[in-house]
Scaffold this active site. Structure first.
Site, mmCIF file in Angstrom:
data_model
loop_
_atom_site.group_PDB
_atom_site.id
_atom_site.type_symbol
_atom_site.label_atom_id
_atom_site.label_comp_id
_atom_site.label_asym_id
_atom_site.label_seq_id
_atom_site.Cartn_x
_atom_site.Cartn_y
_atom_site.Cartn_z
ATOM 1 N N GLU A 106 106.881 18.341 40.413
ATOM 2 C CA GLU A 106 106.554 16.928 40.523
ATOM 3 C C GLU A 106 105.103 16.727 40.088
ATOM 4 O O GLU A 106 104.318 17.672 40.093
ATOM 5 C CB GLU A 106 106.740 16.476 41.979
ATOM 6 C CG GLU A 106 108.167 16.599 42.468
ATOM 7 C CD GLU A 106 108.316 16.341 43.964
ATOM 8 O OE1 GLU A 106 107.299 16.253 44.685
ATOM 9 O OE2 GLU A 106 109.472 16.234 44.411
ATOM 10 N N GLY A 165 102.412 23.804 43.231
ATOM 11 C CA GLY A 165 103.097 22.579 42.878
ATOM 12 C C GLY A 165 104.412 22.525 43.631
ATOM 13 O O GLY A 165 104.849 23.521 44.223
ATOM 14 N N TYR A 166 105.057 21.364 43.591
ATOM 15 C CA TYR A 166 106.297 21.159 44.344
ATOM 16 C C TYR A 166 107.444 20.804 43.414
ATOM 17 O O TYR A 166 107.366 19.840 42.661
ATOM 18 C CB TYR A 166 106.096 20.066 45.397
ATOM 19 C CG TYR A 166 105.274 20.589 46.537
ATOM 20 C CD1 TYR A 166 105.880 21.172 47.636
ATOM 21 C CD2 TYR A 166 103.888 20.571 46.476
ATOM 22 C CE1 TYR A 166 105.123 21.709 48.656
ATOM 23 C CE2 TYR A 166 103.121 21.103 47.495
ATOM 24 C CZ TYR A 166 103.746 21.676 48.586
ATOM 25 O OH TYR A 166 103.000 22.220 49.590
ATOM 26 N N LEU A 167 108.498 21.616 43.477
ATOM 27 C CA LEU A 167 109.736 21.299 42.783
ATOM 28 C C LEU A 167 110.449 20.178 43.525
ATOM 29 O O LEU A 167 111.142 19.371 42.937
ATOM 30 C CB LEU A 167 110.629 22.532 42.680
ATOM 31 C CG LEU A 167 110.059 23.657 41.801
ATOM 32 C CD1 LEU A 167 110.814 24.953 42.030
ATOM 33 C CD2 LEU A 167 110.108 23.250 40.344
#
Length: 155
Positions: free
Chosen positions: A82, A28-30
């Site tokens: 996100e 996942g992407y911060l």
């Protein structure tokens, strides 16, 4: 920071029979901003926090910083990511002195298979196996950070 020199290709044909190892990856992407991304990745029984900078004009090189973190920490950080996640199986294929990492995407990116090869120099030559298809280096649509926002199945 280290400089990542990487080229990406679509894959067509049988590649799995050439793999010496494969593993499940969830990430996942911060932050997935165009000029930098901050990624949390769980790969097999390990986890990583990675920061990548913007690619150069050719799309081949960019800065990358990566640190191994505890899996428990990665699972907690995933809650801060996100919306969306990348789910894929990565296959490792030796080809000459290089190793291709071939990602077979699942979920909303089902049907997409991309091979990456890391190089020492942008002009370094390497063997092109017969399953290696069209080069997509520098095409932002194929960056994992982009695939979270605009999955392959919605193209």
């Amino acid at each position: 920071m280290a400089l990542e020199i990487e080229r990406k290709f679509l894959v067509s044909g049988d590649f799995k029979s050439h793999a010496y190892h494969h593993e499940q990856i969830t990430q996942g992407y911060l932050s997935s901003a165009p000029d930098r991304s901050v990624r949390v990745r769980i790969k097999g029984d390990k986890a990583y926090l990675t920061i990548k900078g913007i690619s150069n004009a050719s799309g081949i090189s960019r800065y990358e910083w990566e640190k191994e973190i505890a899996i428990e920490e990665a699972k907690e950080l995933m809650h801060l990511c996100e919306p969306g996640a990348i789910d894929k199986i990565r296959y490792y294929i030796e080809c000459g002195k290089h190793t291709f990492e071939v990602d077979e995407f699942r979920g909303e990116n089902q049907g997409l298979v991309v091979a990456e090869i890391e190089l020492e120099d942008e002009k370094e030559s390497f063997i092109h196996p017969d399953w290696l298809g069209k080069e997509v280096t520098g095409d932002n649509r194929y960056y994992n950070a982009s695939l979270v926002k605009c999955p392959f199945t919605k193209w």
